[in-house]
Design a protein around this motif. Structure first.
Motif, PDB file in Angstrom:
ATOM      1  N   PHE A 119       2.860  72.851  93.412  1.00  0.00           N
ATOM      2  CA  PHE A 119       2.041  73.261  94.548  1.00  0.00           C
ATOM      3  C   PHE A 119       0.645  72.674  94.409  1.00  0.00           C
ATOM      4  N   GLY A 120       0.043  72.317  95.535  1.00  0.00           N
ATOM      5  CA  GLY A 120      -1.359  71.945  95.550  1.00  0.00           C
ATOM      6  C   GLY A 120      -1.711  70.881  94.542  1.00  0.00           C
ATOM      7  N   PHE A 121      -2.735  71.159  93.742  1.00  0.00           N
ATOM      8  CA  PHE A 121      -3.272  70.162  92.826  1.00  0.00           C
ATOM      9  C   PHE A 121      -2.689  70.250  91.422  1.00  0.00           C
ATOM     10  N   GLY A 168       1.906  79.626 100.727  1.00  0.00           N
ATOM     11  CA  GLY A 168       0.482  79.784 100.517  1.00  0.00           C
ATOM     12  C   GLY A 168      -0.038  78.832  99.458  1.00  0.00           C
ATOM     13  N   SER A 169      -1.226  79.153  98.955  1.00  0.00           N
ATOM     14  CA  SER A 169      -1.908  78.309  97.982  1.00  0.00           C
ATOM     15  C   SER A 169      -3.097  79.091  97.459  1.00  0.00           C
ATOM     16  N   VAL A 170      -3.900  78.454  96.605  1.00  0.00           N
ATOM     17  CA  VAL A 170      -5.117  79.111  96.136  1.00  0.00           C
ATOM     18  C   VAL A 170      -6.060  79.420  97.288  1.00  0.00           C
ATOM     19  N   LEU A 171      -5.868  78.773  98.430  1.00  0.00           N
ATOM     20  CA  LEU A 171      -6.731  79.032  99.586  1.00  0.00           C
ATOM     21  C   LEU A 171      -6.605  80.470 100.090  1.00  0.00           C
ATOM     22  N   GLU A 172      -5.505  81.142  99.762  1.00  0.00           N
ATOM     23  CA  GLU A 172      -5.340  82.537 100.164  1.00  0.00           C
ATOM     24  C   GLU A 172      -6.457  83.415  99.620  1.00  0.00           C
ATOM     25  N   PHE A 173      -7.044  83.037  98.492  1.00  0.00           N
ATOM     26  CA  PHE A 173      -7.966  83.910  97.782  1.00  0.00           C
ATOM     27  C   PHE A 173      -9.436  83.588  98.011  1.00  0.00           C
ATOM     28  N   MET A 174      -9.742  82.648  98.891  1.00  0.00           N
ATOM     29  CA  MET A 174     -11.113  82.183  99.027  1.00  0.00           C
ATOM     30  C   MET A 174     -12.109  83.315  99.294  1.00  0.00           C
ATOM     31  N   ARG A 212      -6.735  89.966  76.480  1.00  0.00           N
ATOM     32  CA  ARG A 212      -6.367  91.238  77.117  1.00  0.00           C
ATOM     33  C   ARG A 212      -6.671  91.063  78.598  1.00  0.00           C
ATOM     34  N   TYR A 213      -5.637  91.011  79.414  1.00  0.00           N
ATOM     35  CA  TYR A 213      -5.841  90.652  80.810  1.00  0.00           C
ATOM     36  C   TYR A 213      -4.753  91.275  81.674  1.00  0.00           C
ATOM     37  N   VAL A 214      -4.956  91.194  83.008  1.00  0.00           N
ATOM     38  CA  VAL A 214      -3.983  91.692  83.972  1.00  0.00           C
ATOM     39  C   VAL A 214      -3.550  90.538  84.872  1.00  0.00           C
ATOM     40  N   SER A 215      -2.443  90.755  85.575  1.00  0.00           N
ATOM     41  CA  SER A 215      -1.886  89.728  86.462  1.00  0.00           C
ATOM     42  C   SER A 215      -1.654  90.322  87.839  1.00  0.00           C
ATOM     43  N   GLN A 216      -2.049  89.566  88.859  1.00  0.00           N
ATOM     44  CA  GLN A 216      -1.880  90.013  90.247  1.00  0.00           C
ATOM     45  C   GLN A 216      -1.145  88.938  91.025  1.00  0.00           C
ATOM     46  N   GLY A 217      -0.261  89.345  91.934  1.00  0.00           N
ATOM     47  CA  GLY A 217       0.425  88.349  92.731  1.00  0.00           C
ATOM     48  C   GLY A 217       1.153  88.920  93.928  1.00  0.00           C
ATOM     49  N   GLY A 218       1.377  88.035  94.899  1.00  0.00           N
ATOM     50  CA  GLY A 218       2.224  88.325  96.048  1.00  0.00           C
ATOM     51  C   GLY A 218       3.242  87.215  96.188  1.00  0.00           C
ATOM     52  N   ASP A 219       4.368  87.484  96.829  1.00  0.00           N
ATOM     53  CA  ASP A 219       5.418  86.480  97.013  1.00  0.00           C
ATOM     54  C   ASP A 219       5.816  85.897  95.652  1.00  0.00           C
ATOM     55  N   CYS A 220       5.788  84.574  95.494  1.00  0.00           N
ATOM     56  CA  CYS A 220       6.113  83.980  94.183  1.00  0.00           C
ATOM     57  C   CYS A 220       5.228  84.555  93.092  1.00  0.00           C
ATOM     58  N   GLY A 221       3.984  84.881  93.438  1.00  0.00           N
ATOM     59  CA  GLY A 221       3.078  85.464  92.459  1.00  0.00           C
ATOM     60  C   GLY A 221       3.533  86.817  91.977  1.00  0.00           C
ATOM     61  N   SER A 222       4.160  87.619  92.851  1.00  0.00           N
ATOM     62  CA  SER A 222       4.732  88.892  92.418  1.00  0.00           C
ATOM     63  C   SER A 222       5.876  88.657  91.447  1.00  0.00           C
ATOM     64  N   VAL A 223       6.731  87.689  91.767  1.00  0.00           N
ATOM     65  CA  VAL A 223       7.867  87.386  90.897  1.00  0.00           C
ATOM     66  C   VAL A 223       7.374  86.940  89.529  1.00  0.00           C
ATOM     67  N   ILE A 224       6.386  86.047  89.508  1.00  0.00           N
ATOM     68  CA  ILE A 224       5.852  85.544  88.240  1.00  0.00           C
ATOM     69  C   ILE A 224       5.207  86.676  87.443  1.00  0.00           C
ATOM     70  N   SER A 225       4.463  87.552  88.112  1.00  0.00           N
ATOM     71  CA  SER A 225       3.845  88.684  87.418  1.00  0.00           C
ATOM     72  C   SER A 225       4.907  89.593  86.817  1.00  0.00           C
TER      73      SER A 225
END
Length: 425
Positions: free
Chosen positions: A176-178, A140-146, A207-220
């Motif tokens: 990835f990407g740019f 995927g890429s940032v395009l997943e979130f458009m 003070r923030y939260v993190s969301q992710g799927g796939d590699c994003g889940s691992v990073i979170s």
């Protein structure tokens, strides 16, 4: 049509874009420009026409293999399916539409640990919005979130409450990407998690939260394990919950143990099927990302096949991703990988982590929210999630969507993210 996808208002764009203008072209040399090491520079996508012409020339010159001997997808992407997709890519697809759409968004680049990180930054019109960093995966890429950027950042413009608003930071993973491409080892998920913390601090979010799927889940998850500054909770759509004893059996190829619940047995069988029939791509990227990368960077058809197969397997579509993702959406993502020549560099994160990302991660204190989408590679049972996330604040089994949840079901994904973090506001 891309314009209706993200109904961002003018106030979103003006909030994010600096008055000094925008940067042009790809980021390969961008880190040699800009105001300073910690500077945040506006970014604009510019793919030259000659690159698009070159792509079409390469597509026209494709040397195709023979048709598969199997009557189904068990040998990989079927020849007729890929020929149709490539024909459309060569003759009718228009990259400039998604390029123009991206350039309506507030995009930036900043240097962290010697590497340029590209990100979208949308400040909500609601001043007390919750800051959230959202991370994509592979392929995927940032395009997943458009289609979720508008509803998440400006809920009142989309029929929801102001109390559900988020300030959004959506980075491209290194390689990835740019974003810049690592030139030395060490850019695994731990390092990226720390870089994301630096990015959020640099943007003034403490003070923030993190969301992710796939590699994003691992990073979170790695961010939570490292207890990076400012992080107060995470939301995962591909959680790491498989208990050690189950993982051992799966590795050995044995039968499921007795005593599993219905959900646990279903998860076991899905993972067993994945390892037996669908994990060759991961073995290649974990052990030889450079070798497979030569084909992915040099052959657009090879790249398309490599990525399209995952769209077919990982969307909640019965093997036909066109049911949930248009050809243009799929080709937007494939083209992004092509024009940025990131087939090899994006595979390197697999080599860096060299781990099984489904296996249980013990997070004792950090609030963790999980949404299980039915088309995910495996559906994590709540019993497994409770064992490894001791502060499981939200768990829900959605009725639609797959591995690319925000892309496939943006409205449902938006609802899940709102619910996931509501208790932390």
């Amino acid at each position: 049509m891309l314009a209706p996808l993200l109904p961002l208002t003018r106030r979103h764009v003006l909030t994010g874009l600096a008055a000094t203008g925008v940067l042009g072209t790809m980021p390969s040399n961008a880190q040699r420009s800009g105001p300073g090491r910690e500077g945040i520079r506006p970014f604009r996508v510019t793919v030259p026409d000659k690159a698009i012409t070159d792509l079409r020339t390469r597509l026209a010159a494709t040397r195709w293999p023979e048709r598969e001997t199997a009557a189904d997808q068990s040998q990989g992407v079927q020849l007729a399916v890929l020929r149709n997709l490539v024909r459309y890519w060569m003759t009718d697809y228009d990259w400039k539409k998604i390029e123009a759409h991206l350039n309506t968004l507030p995009m930036f680049v900043t240097e962290i640990d010697g590497l340029d990180i590209h990100f979208i930054h949308i400040r909500s019109p609601h001043a007390d919005a919750m800051p959230m960093i959202m991370t994509h995966g592979w392929p995927g890429s940032v395009l997943e979130f458009m289609e979720v950027l508008g509803p998440l950042s400006d809920p009142t413009a989309h029929g929801a409450e102001a109390g559900d608003a988020f300030h959004l930071v959506v980075p491209s993973i290194p390689g990835f990407g740019f974003s810049g491409k690592p030139t030395k080892t060490g850019w695994g998920s731990d390092h990226i998690g720390r870089a994301w913390s630096t990015l959020m601090q640099r943007l003034g979010y403490h003070r923030y939260v993190s969301q992710g799927g796939d590699c994003g889940s691992v990073i979170s998850q790695r961010m939570a394990l490292q207890n990076v500054p400012g992080l107060i909770g995470i939301h995962l759509t591909m959680p790491g919950t498989v208990p050690k004893e189950i993982a051992t059996i799966l590795t050995a190829g044995g039968p499921p143990p007795s005593g599993l619940t219905t959900q646990e047995r279903t998860a076991f069988e899905a993972l067993d099927n994945f390892y037996r029939n669908s994990s060759a791509y991961a073995a290649m990227m974990v052990t030889r990302p450079q070798t497979v990368g030569y084909s992915l960077v040099d052959s657009p058809v090879g790249l398309a096949a490599w990525i399209y197969e995952k769209f077919a397997q990982w969307t909640y579509s019965g093997g036909d991703p066109g049911r949930v993702l248009s050809r243009d959406k799929m080709l937007d993502d494939i083209s992004l990988y092509w024009f940025t020549a990131s087939g090899a560099s994006s595979a390197q994160i697999y080599w860096e982590d060299h781990s099984n990302n489904f296996n249980a991660v013990n997070i004792p204190d950090m609030p963790v929210a999980v949404t299980v989408f039915p088309g995910e590679i495996y559906c994590a049972p709540k019993t497994w999630a409770q064992r490894c996330y001791r502060n499981l604040t939200y768990f829900h089994e959605a009725d639609n969507g797959g591995h690319f949840a925000a892309w496939e079901q943006p409205q449902l994904f938006t609802q899940e993210v709102r619910m996931a973090f509501r208790s932390l506001r």
